[in-house]
Design a protein around this motif. Structure first.
Motif, mmCIF file in Angstrom:
data_model
loop_
_atom_site.group_PDB
_atom_site.id
_atom_site.type_symbol
_atom_site.label_atom_id
_atom_site.label_comp_id
_atom_site.label_asym_id
_atom_site.label_seq_id
_atom_site.Cartn_x
_atom_site.Cartn_y
_atom_site.Cartn_z
ATOM 1 N N THR A 127 13.395 74.004 55.968
ATOM 2 C CA THR A 127 12.386 74.376 54.980
ATOM 3 C C THR A 127 11.214 73.421 55.064
ATOM 4 O O THR A 127 11.389 72.198 55.042
ATOM 5 C CB THR A 127 12.979 74.318 53.555
ATOM 6 N N SER A 128 10.024 73.980 55.131
ATOM 7 C CA SER A 128 8.806 73.174 55.168
ATOM 8 C C SER A 128 8.249 73.060 53.762
ATOM 9 O O SER A 128 7.968 74.063 53.110
ATOM 10 C CB SER A 128 7.781 73.830 56.094
ATOM 11 N N LEU A 129 8.113 71.827 53.292
ATOM 12 C CA LEU A 129 7.506 71.562 51.994
ATOM 13 C C LEU A 129 6.152 70.907 52.253
ATOM 14 O O LEU A 129 5.766 70.701 53.400
ATOM 15 C CB LEU A 129 8.415 70.683 51.150
ATOM 16 N N SER A 130 5.438 70.538 51.237
ATOM 17 C CA SER A 130 4.076 70.022 51.433
ATOM 18 C C SER A 130 4.006 68.786 52.328
ATOM 19 O O SER A 130 3.182 68.721 53.230
ATOM 20 C CB SER A 130 3.406 69.745 50.087
ATOM 21 N N GLU A 131 4.859 67.793 52.106
ATOM 22 C CA GLU A 131 4.770 66.563 52.892
ATOM 23 C C GLU A 131 6.036 66.233 53.666
ATOM 24 O O GLU A 131 6.126 65.182 54.292
ATOM 25 C CB GLU A 131 4.405 65.389 51.976
ATOM 26 N N LYS A 132 7.017 67.125 53.607
ATOM 27 C CA LYS A 132 8.255 66.873 54.330
ATOM 28 C C LYS A 132 8.906 68.180 54.779
ATOM 29 O O LYS A 132 8.569 69.258 54.300
ATOM 30 C CB LYS A 132 9.224 66.046 53.492
ATOM 31 N N VAL A 133 9.830 68.028 55.698
ATOM 32 C CA VAL A 133 10.620 69.143 56.200
ATOM 33 C C VAL A 133 12.068 68.832 55.851
ATOM 34 O O VAL A 133 12.553 67.722 56.117
ATOM 35 C CB VAL A 133 10.463 69.292 57.729
ATOM 36 N N VAL A 134 12.764 69.789 55.263
ATOM 37 C CA VAL A 134 14.163 69.593 54.891
ATOM 38 C C VAL A 134 15.049 70.339 55.880
ATOM 39 O O VAL A 134 14.880 71.537 56.105
ATOM 40 C CB VAL A 134 14.441 70.089 53.457
ATOM 41 N N PHE A 135 15.971 69.593 56.485
ATOM 42 C CA PHE A 135 16.949 70.171 57.399
ATOM 43 C C PHE A 135 18.272 70.262 56.657
ATOM 44 O O PHE A 135 18.739 69.279 56.083
ATOM 45 C CB PHE A 135 17.123 69.295 58.647
ATOM 46 N N GLU A 136 18.898 71.453 56.667
ATOM 47 C CA GLU A 136 20.192 71.640 56.028
ATOM 48 C C GLU A 136 21.172 72.242 57.030
ATOM 49 O O GLU A 136 20.809 73.129 57.802
ATOM 50 C CB GLU A 136 20.091 72.612 54.850
ATOM 51 N N LEU A 137 22.395 71.757 57.008
ATOM 52 C CA LEU A 137 23.482 72.357 57.764
ATOM 53 C C LEU A 137 24.621 72.563 56.790
ATOM 54 O O LEU A 137 25.065 71.617 56.133
ATOM 55 C CB LEU A 137 23.946 71.444 58.906
ATOM 56 N N PHE A 138 25.054 73.804 56.654
ATOM 57 C CA PHE A 138 26.168 74.056 55.752
ATOM 58 C C PHE A 138 27.153 75.008 56.395
ATOM 59 O O PHE A 138 26.802 75.800 57.269
ATOM 60 C CB PHE A 138 25.696 74.569 54.384
ATOM 61 N N ASP A 139 28.402 74.872 55.978
ATOM 62 C CA ASP A 139 29.440 75.772 56.480
ATOM 63 C C ASP A 139 30.274 76.263 55.307
ATOM 64 O O ASP A 139 30.155 75.755 54.193
ATOM 65 C CB ASP A 139 30.306 75.086 57.549
#
Length: 178
Positions: free
Chosen positions: A100-112
């Protein structure tokens, strides 16, 4: 197999020692995190198939989301997280990447949607050599160093690795600068 496993443990110990001492040269650059995620998934596809774990990317493969970081080290982070998910989620599980791209950062998620990590173990999983289920280690090849390496790499990127788990699965996430 034993020599390969021992070699991997030595390499991991050297990596974590270099990171802790600050001896590792980091090369910060802008890169497409979605492309990196796809690359890791492609590399681990055979292993996932053998373990009957489905890999999924929620983002459009045509989309690009750029982050700043050390490409090779972030590759190692995603590879370690995805490998853990494949090895420990259980047959029939699905491991999913969401970026997910936010204004000043990118969030990486890995879920199972696997078996999860017991609550008592969550606070210790980033410690060197800590393994949740010692009896499964021989079958999955874990040394207990992967998540410790992940933690150190993410901290060197001025971020934090987060985890949440239940009997319905596990989620790891971190952010990087845009």
């Amino acid at each position: 197999k034993s020599l390969d496993r021992l070699d991997l443990i030595v390499q991991n110990l050297m990596t974590i020692t270099q990171i802790e001492k600050g001896d590792i040269n980091m090369c910060f650059e802008s890169f497409d995190l979605i492309e990196l995620g796809k690359e890791v998934m492609d590399q681990l596809e055979k292993n996932a198939y053998q373990k009957q774990v489905k890999l999924k990317l929620l983002n459009s493969k045509d989309e690009a989301i750029y982050a700043i970081g050390d490409y090779q080290l972030i590759f190692q982070v995603i590879q370690n997280l995805m490998t853990n998910s494949i090895n420990h989620a259980g047959s029939g599980a699905q491991a999913t990447i969401k970026i997910t791209s936010l204004s000043e950062k990118v969030v990486f998620e890995l879920f199972d949607n696997g078996i999860g990590i017991p609550k008592n173990d969550l606070s210790r999983i980033f410690e060197r050599f800590y393994r949740v289920d010692k009896s499964r280690t021989k079958g999955t090849g874990g040394s207990g160093l992967g998540l410790s390496i992940v933690k150190h790499i993410i901290e060197r990127h001025q971020s934090k690795i987060n985890v949440k788990s239940s009997r319905k699965g596990t989620k790891f996430w971190f952010d990087l600068k845009v």
